[in-house]
Scaffold this motif. Structure first.
Motif, mmCIF file in Angstrom:
data_model
loop_
_atom_site.group_PDB
_atom_site.id
_atom_site.type_symbol
_atom_site.label_atom_id
_atom_site.label_comp_id
_atom_site.label_asym_id
_atom_site.label_seq_id
_atom_site.Cartn_x
_atom_site.Cartn_y
_atom_site.Cartn_z
ATOM 1 N N ILE A 57 0.858 -1.198 0.000
ATOM 2 C CA ILE A 57 0.000 0.000 0.000
ATOM 3 C C ILE A 57 0.893 1.247 0.000
ATOM 4 O O ILE A 57 0.608 2.247 -0.667
ATOM 5 N N ILE A 58 1.989 1.163 0.730
ATOM 6 C CA ILE A 58 2.889 2.323 0.790
ATOM 7 C C ILE A 58 3.578 2.525 -0.561
ATOM 8 O O ILE A 58 3.584 3.618 -1.110
ATOM 9 N N ASP A 59 4.142 1.444 -1.083
ATOM 10 C CA ASP A 59 4.916 1.567 -2.329
ATOM 11 C C ASP A 59 4.052 1.809 -3.552
ATOM 12 O O ASP A 59 4.475 2.463 -4.499
ATOM 13 N N GLN A 60 2.872 1.229 -3.565
ATOM 14 C CA GLN A 60 2.079 1.268 -4.796
ATOM 15 C C GLN A 60 1.027 2.371 -4.815
ATOM 16 O O GLN A 60 0.566 2.748 -5.870
ATOM 17 N N PHE A 61 0.646 2.841 -3.631
ATOM 18 C CA PHE A 61 -0.403 3.869 -3.592
ATOM 19 C C PHE A 61 0.093 5.168 -2.955
ATOM 20 O O PHE A 61 -0.028 6.229 -3.531
ATOM 21 N N ILE A 62 0.606 5.054 -1.719
ATOM 22 C CA ILE A 62 0.808 6.276 -0.934
ATOM 23 C C ILE A 62 1.949 7.108 -1.509
ATOM 24 O O ILE A 62 1.832 8.315 -1.691
ATOM 25 N N GLN A 63 3.033 6.447 -1.792
ATOM 26 C CA GLN A 63 4.229 7.169 -2.192
ATOM 27 C C GLN A 63 4.068 7.827 -3.562
ATOM 28 O O GLN A 63 4.643 8.872 -3.810
ATOM 29 N N LEU A 64 3.293 7.236 -4.440
ATOM 30 C CA LEU A 64 3.256 7.732 -5.817
ATOM 31 C C LEU A 64 1.857 7.843 -6.408
ATOM 32 O O LEU A 64 1.711 8.021 -7.616
ATOM 33 N N GLY A 65 0.855 7.771 -5.543
ATOM 34 C CA GLY A 65 -0.522 7.805 -6.051
ATOM 35 C C GLY A 65 -0.778 9.055 -6.888
ATOM 36 O O GLY A 65 -1.397 9.003 -7.939
ATOM 37 N N GLN A 66 -0.273 10.176 -6.418
ATOM 38 C CA GLN A 66 -0.516 11.425 -7.140
ATOM 39 C C GLN A 66 0.193 11.420 -8.495
ATOM 40 O O GLN A 66 -0.350 11.874 -9.495
ATOM 41 N N ALA A 67 1.396 10.895 -8.505
ATOM 42 C CA ALA A 67 2.160 10.884 -9.762
ATOM 43 C C ALA A 67 1.479 9.992 -10.793
ATOM 44 O O ALA A 67 1.434 10.300 -11.971
ATOM 45 N N LYS A 68 0.939 8.863 -10.344
ATOM 46 C CA LYS A 68 0.339 7.935 -11.307
ATOM 47 C C LYS A 68 -1.061 8.364 -11.717
ATOM 48 O O LYS A 68 -1.465 8.193 -12.852
ATOM 49 N N TRP A 69 -1.799 8.881 -10.723
ATOM 50 C CA TRP A 69 -3.238 9.032 -10.966
ATOM 51 C C TRP A 69 -3.768 10.438 -10.681
ATOM 52 O O TRP A 69 -4.983 10.606 -10.531
ATOM 53 N N VAL A 70 -2.847 11.426 -10.596
ATOM 54 C CA VAL A 70 -3.208 12.806 -10.204
ATOM 55 C C VAL A 70 -4.239 12.835 -9.066
ATOM 56 O O VAL A 70 -5.137 13.665 -9.052
ATOM 57 N N ARG A 71 -4.049 11.962 -8.159
ATOM 58 C CA ARG A 71 -5.018 11.876 -7.075
ATOM 59 C C ARG A 71 -4.297 12.150 -5.763
ATOM 60 O O ARG A 71 -3.391 11.404 -5.397
ATOM 61 N N GLN A 72 -4.684 13.200 -5.072
ATOM 62 C CA GLN A 72 -4.007 13.533 -3.820
ATOM 63 C C GLN A 72 -4.616 12.738 -2.669
ATOM 64 O O GLN A 72 -5.749 12.283 -2.749
ATOM 65 N N ASN A 73 -3.854 12.632 -1.609
ATOM 66 C CA ASN A 73 -4.350 11.914 -0.437
ATOM 67 C C ASN A 73 -3.628 12.430 0.800
ATOM 68 O O ASN A 73 -2.412 12.549 0.806
ATOM 69 N N GLY A 74 -4.402 12.746 1.822
ATOM 70 C CA GLY A 74 -3.800 13.333 3.024
ATOM 71 C C GLY A 74 -3.676 12.354 4.179
ATOM 72 O O GLY A 74 -3.618 12.765 5.341
ATOM 73 N N ILE A 75 -3.601 11.071 3.866
ATOM 74 C CA ILE A 75 -3.525 10.093 4.970
ATOM 75 C C ILE A 75 -2.302 10.338 5.852
ATOM 76 O O ILE A 75 -1.257 10.794 5.363
ATOM 77 N N VAL A 76 -2.454 10.033 7.133
ATOM 78 C CA VAL A 76 -1.349 10.197 8.081
ATOM 79 C C VAL A 76 -0.968 8.818 8.618
ATOM 80 O O VAL A 76 -1.836 8.058 9.054
ATOM 81 N N LEU A 77 0.315 8.513 8.571
ATOM 82 C CA LEU A 77 0.800 7.258 9.166
ATOM 83 C C LEU A 77 1.534 7.603 10.451
ATOM 84 O O LEU A 77 2.480 8.407 10.442
ATOM 85 N N LEU A 78 1.088 7.024 11.553
ATOM 86 C CA LEU A 78 1.788 7.217 12.832
ATOM 87 C C LEU A 78 2.619 5.964 13.068
ATOM 88 O O LEU A 78 2.063 4.862 13.228
ATOM 89 N N LEU A 79 3.932 6.116 13.076
ATOM 90 C CA LEU A 79 4.807 4.952 13.162
ATOM 91 C C LEU A 79 5.720 5.065 14.381
ATOM 92 O O LEU A 79 6.752 5.741 14.327
ATOM 93 N N PRO A 80 5.327 4.429 15.475
ATOM 94 C CA PRO A 80 6.178 4.480 16.666
ATOM 95 C C PRO A 80 7.585 3.971 16.351
ATOM 96 O O PRO A 80 7.748 2.901 15.750
#
Ligand SMILES: Cc1ncc(C[n+]2csc(CCOP(=O)(O)OP(=O)(O)O)c2C)c(N)n1
Ligand SMILES: [Mg+2]
Length: 1014
Positions: A747-770
């Motif tokens: 999900i990180i590699d295929q959507f979050i990191q480059l979703g906008q570049a591939k699909w001009v689709r922005q996303n404001g998700i927040v990942l909290l990673l202890p």
């Protein structure tokens, strides 16, 4: 069986005594079977044996007067008489009785009636349970659709079948009373055995195989039985058949057209499963009729262009122009191949005359990865529309047979299907089961009999259907839509089909599946078969059929001509989730600034009070939690914040502004580290909980905090989908520990990191990673910052000076995601608020602390959140070193928790005037501008990057080249941190402490690097 029990009950109520005298015949009817022990369903229960005497009583009563007994017994006993063989008849004659050969009204006969009825009931049940194993599901007729090596012979040859159940051919014309668990009788309550079998075969062993008897809900089983057993239920009007044919024409001719025009292009055609298009359209029609007005779909490569064209109704010329190699991309970003793009379309459903919006989510090649994203997107739409039970919005997921069985995320997604904060109230799954995955046979691709077995975990019914029978397909699709509407549960349609060509159009399938493909070459096209059928039935004429074909071909030709005029491709025409009013009409942000993120003192006080109290009466909370809330209250009184309060301020203030906040992940309600406590539990009353965050203001937005299933892949995908639906929500996913995010890497590699570049689709998700090296061993330590940073697209060698306007906002606009590690609660609060106050959306990765959650130094003051304050991308040193920067000998840059170690050590070594410590709070995009100010301020200081992580991990490899760019490579950048290592952290406590000591020594040995220079 239950029918029999009921009858026994009637008998008992009649008060008959135990009169059983005869026989000794055992009622156990199972014969040894060559391949299987007899199953329990074929064995009459003990109740049968023990109640036989009652049966005899009833028999005698019936002989006196047929009305003496219940009508069901009347049927039984009539059968005894009607089914007697000549020998039996002779035995019943007075002479036989005198000779003592048999007792009058033989109990043996009574017993046989009971046994035979039980046998028939068992037989009915066997069809219901296992009929699908003998259904004719494979259009090729060469494979069995399931891989179960056991072939239920009891359901195959009629002779075996009868013998297996203790019945004989002579029983075929005897009438049997039907149990209430079957609907094969229609209006009839009894049927001859021959007809029973005939109807069961028609219901369960034709082109539809219904797998449902594992469902442990009687009402649901009855519902399905009624849908498939009722005689004549699978009939269609001429109009329905014509619509089906028209849809099949479009599906087939679309692929033909693409094949003709672009014979050497990959398109992952649908040939062999053309029926998918009418199938989807039937599901949508039926759902629309039931009130659904928005359908969110996810699907893999196969048939995708066809679905876009003929289900979603994307303009054909926009599809065709994607095949033009000279087409230029007009949008920013790298774009994606045509069979991955998403789409959103609102239109009138012609069958129901109602509005319907269809969205197909863009997806990567990674099969099934889009499943949870679709679910999250659907859930969000249901949530925002107040669609409490999925009556308006639904999801459809399509799958390939190999991927459905092989990809674990399918299982993870199924397990979300009934969780209150994740359910979409029933998904319709459609499997394009072409009995192959690329070049791999099902026998090598899965261990379960069907590719669909994974759905059994959630008690979803599975309708297997031969895809060469379009009417059967249409029927199961309709039933599936009705099922979802009736029960709000998942359902699976398994379209058993074939793949006419190779995996893609360039592939040679004969290399690996020669026999299958010989058969496929002989296979008549489904359109031909179905059109012939309708022509022979007189439903359409040949001429009408040909006209319909010509009409669609012309539509394609016209679209093709106009597609040639297109020179530019706009990826934004392929948006799957438009954010109405968030951008300008041209799709640009409405401003390029971000307001300050500080808050009014009263707002802070109000949120602080709610966060530290139990605002309901008579709510019994745990004494330990009372203590925690009391210490929160003390902090608030003193105008201070710890980490949990910082988060509370961010969430609470956004809720006040109407922004929905959703925090999801494992154990997030309490917080893995027991610091959050967003859900209070009454200690005396079960399931009595209270979420103070939802009681801050009367007109606030709702807050959702939900413990997730123990999944990262599906849950992160789900939240990503949720965040896609609207820009006006703060959607956060928290990993239990940061390193667990790697099971959601896709999900990180295929959507979050480059979703906008591939699909001009922005996303404001927040990942909290202890994250943090705290001596806990190789796991639970590192959230792998290096990976996120490596995938950040800001150029290490280029100082972005051409940015005009607001440097911070411009840089954020240009990045692919934001990576931060906040060292204070106030800054954490600011960055969460900034996420929403920005005029665009970017994913935000936050490395969150563990020990800092309670660290007395890691506190902020309300002043740090006061009106006019904002997120600090970099926190400069404000101590003694900053007052006389010229004499500072070393400038240490760091991020996160190590700052507190460094300041402590500096103090201990009395180096506060010699060493300045700068915190990078936003690591990416790199705050070049602020770093520049610092290095220029401390002109003669050595530059050091200090981190707790090993040298090959952490932030060093990202930060170093950027620091060098800032100083134009004129000053060296030194490293203080752990040595390179394979494991992110040691499992040995003393090694951990030694490592720490060593790099602290390096950080403060002011001549150490000098010596290396010399
Ligand atoms: C996660 C993942 N692994 C591997 C692949 C490579 N791949 C593409 S299609 C395919 C076969 C898929 O078979 P199936 O699910 O039956 O769909 P079909 O192509 O037969 O329609 C494979 C292995 C992929 N796309 N995604
Ligand atoms: Mg396949």
């Amino acid at each position: 069986m239950s029918q029999f029990r009921a009858l026994v009950g009637v008998l008992r109520a009649s008060g008959g005594g135990p009169l059983w005298r005869g026989g000794g015949a055992t009622l156990t009817r199972c014969r040894p079977h060559p391949r299987r022990e007899c199953s329990s369903e074929a064995t009459p229960s003990q109740a049968v044996i023990s109640s036989s005497s009652y049966v005899e009583d009833m028999y005698f009563a019936w002989l006196e007067d047929h009305k003496n007994v219940h009508e069901s017994w009347d049927t039984f006993f009539r059968n005894i008489h009607s089914s007697s063989t000549p020998d039996e008849e002779a035995e019943r004659r007075p002479s036989a009785l005198l000779q003592g050969r048999v007792a009058p009204h033989s109990p043996d006969m009574t017993q046989k009636v009971v046994e035979d009825h039980l046998a028939v009931h068992t037989l009915i049940r066997a069809y219901q349970i296992r009929g699908h194993h003998v259904a004719q599901l494979d259009p090729l007729g060469i494979l069995v659709a399931d891989l179960d090596s056991f072939v239920p012979s009891d359901l195959i040859t009629s002779i075996d079948k009868l013998a297996f159940y203790g019945l004989q051919e002579s029983d075929l014309d005897r009438s049997f009373r039907l149990p209430h668990t079957t609907f094969i009788g229609g209006e009839e309550t009894t049927l001859p055995l021959r007809e029973v079998i005939h109807r069961l075969e028609a219901s369960y062993c034709g082109h539809v195989g219904v797998e449902f008897m594992f469902i442990n809900n009687v009402a649901q089983c009855q519902w399905i039985r009624q849908k498939f057993e009722t005689p004549g239920i699978m009939r269609f009007t001429s109009a329905e058949k014509r619509t089906l044919l028209a849809r099949l024409i479009r599906s087939t001719r679309f692929e033909d057209f693409l094949a003709r025009k672009w014979s050497s292009e990959k398109r992952f055609g649908l040939e062999g499963c053309e029926v998918l298009i009418p199938a989807l359209k039937t599901i949508i029609d039926s759902s629309s009729a039931a009130g659904i007005d928005s359908v969110i779909m996810g699907m893999p490569h196969r048939g995708r262009l066809n679905v876009l064209a003929n289900v979603i109704h994307k303009d054909l010329n926009q599809i065709f122009c994607q095949f033009d190699p000279k087409l230029e991309a007009a949008d920013e970003g790298s774009g994606d191949v045509k069979y991955h793009l998403g789409m959103y379309h609102e239109r009138i459903n012609r069958e129901t005359d109602k509005n319907i919006t269809l969205s197909l989510m863009a997806n990567p090649s990674h099969l099934e990865a889009v499943d949870p994203v679709v679910q999250g997107r659907a859930k969000a739409e249901q949530f925002y529309r107040g669609d409490m039970f999925g009556k308006k919005v639904m999801s459809i997921l399509m799958h390939g047979d190999a991927a459905f069985a092989g990809q674990g995320v399918v299982y993870e997604t199924f397990h979300l299907s009934e969780l209150p904060s994740y359910t979409t109230y029933g998904t319709i799954h459609v499997v394009v089961n072409n009995q192959i995955g690329f070049t791999t046979d099902p026998r090598m691709a899965r261990s379960s009999p069907y590719p669909t077995d994974v759905a059994r975990v959630v008690n979803a019914p599975i309708f297997h259907v031969n895809a060469d029978n379009p009417e059967a397909v249409m029927y199961v699709c309709r039933v599936a839509a009705e099922w979802r509407n009736a029960f709000n549960k998942d359902v699976v349609i398994d379209l058993v089909c074939y793949r006419r060509f190779g995996h893609n159009e360039m592939d040679e399938p004969m290399f690996t599946q020669p026999l299958m493909y010989k058969q496929i070459r002989r296979q008549e096209h489904v359109l031909k078969k179905y059109s012939d059928k309708l022509i022979s039935e007189g439903v359409v004429t040949l001429q009408e059929f040909e006209e319909e074909v010509a009409k669609y071909d012309k539509i394609c030709e016209d679209a093709y001509s106009s597609s040639k005029d297109k020179k530019i491709s706009h990826i934004r025409h392929w948006l799957d989730s438009p954010w109405t009013n968030f951008f300008t009409a041209e799709g640009e942000p409405k401003s390029m600034t971000c307001p300050p993120t500080g808050l009014d003192e009263e707002v802070l006080q109000h949120i602080g009070k709610t966060a530290s109290s139990v605002p309901v009466k008579d709510f019994d909370i745990h004494p330990g939690l009372s203590r925690i809330l009391r210490s929160r209250a003390d902090l608030v009184r003193n105008g201070q914040l710890d980490w949990a309060l910082g988060e509370y301020m961010a969430f609470g203030s956004l809720l006040k502004d109407g922004i929905h906040v959703r925090l999801s992940g494992q154990d997030v309600e309490r917080g893995t580290f027991s610091h959050r406590h967003h859900v209070l539990h009454d200690q005396e009353l079960d399931k009595c909980t209270y979420v103070p965050m939802n009681h801050l203001w009367t007109d606030q937005a709702p807050y959702t905090v939900c413990n997730s299933s123990l999944s990262e892949y599906a849950v992160l995908g789900f939240e990503l989908g949720f965040a896609m639906a609207s820009p006006n929500a703060l959607v956060l996913w928290e990993a239990q520990f940061g390193d667990f995010h790697n099971t959601a890497q896709c999900i990180i590699d295929q959507f979050i990191q480059l979703g906008q570049a591939k699909w001009v689709r922005q996303n404001g998700i927040v990942l909290l990673l202890p994250h943090g090296m705290e001596g806990m061993g190789p796991e639970h330590s590192s959230a792998r910052p290096e990976r996120f940073l490596q995938m950040s697209k800001d150029d290490p060698d280029h100082f972005p000076k051409e940015f005009g306007g607001d440097f911070e906002v411009q840089q954020l606009y240009d990045c692919n995601w934001i990576v931060v590690n906040c060292s204070t609660p106030a800054n954490y609060c600011h960055v969460l608020r900034r996420q929403i106050l920005l005029p665009f959306r970017k994913p935000l990765i936050i490395f969150t602390p563990k020990s800092l959650l309670r660290h007395p130094d890691a506190r902020s003051s309300f002043k740090d959140l006061a009106k006019g304050t904002k997120f600090k991308r970099l926190i400069p040193d404000e101590g003694p070193s900053s007052h006389s920067p010229d004499r500072v000998r070393r400038l240490i840059f760091c991020t996160g928790k190590v700052y507190y170690k460094l300041t402590k050590e500096r103090k201990q070594q009395n180096l506060e005037k010699d060493v300045a410590i700068i915190r990078l709070e936003q690591i990416s995009p790199f705050p070049f501008d602020l770093v520049k100010t610092e290095v220029e301020k401390y002109k003669s200081a050595e530059l050091v990057w200090c981190q707790e992580e090993h040298k090959n991990t952490g932030y060093y490899n990202y930060v170093r080249p950027r620091l060098l760019t800032v100083v134009a490579n004129k000053r060296p950048v030194w490293y203080a941190g752990r040595e390179p290592a394979a494991a992110p952290a040691t499992g040995n406590k003393s090694t951990h402490l030694n490592e720490l000591k060593k790099f602290m020594d390096t950080a403060f040995n002011l001549s150490g690097f000098q010596e290396r220079n010399d």
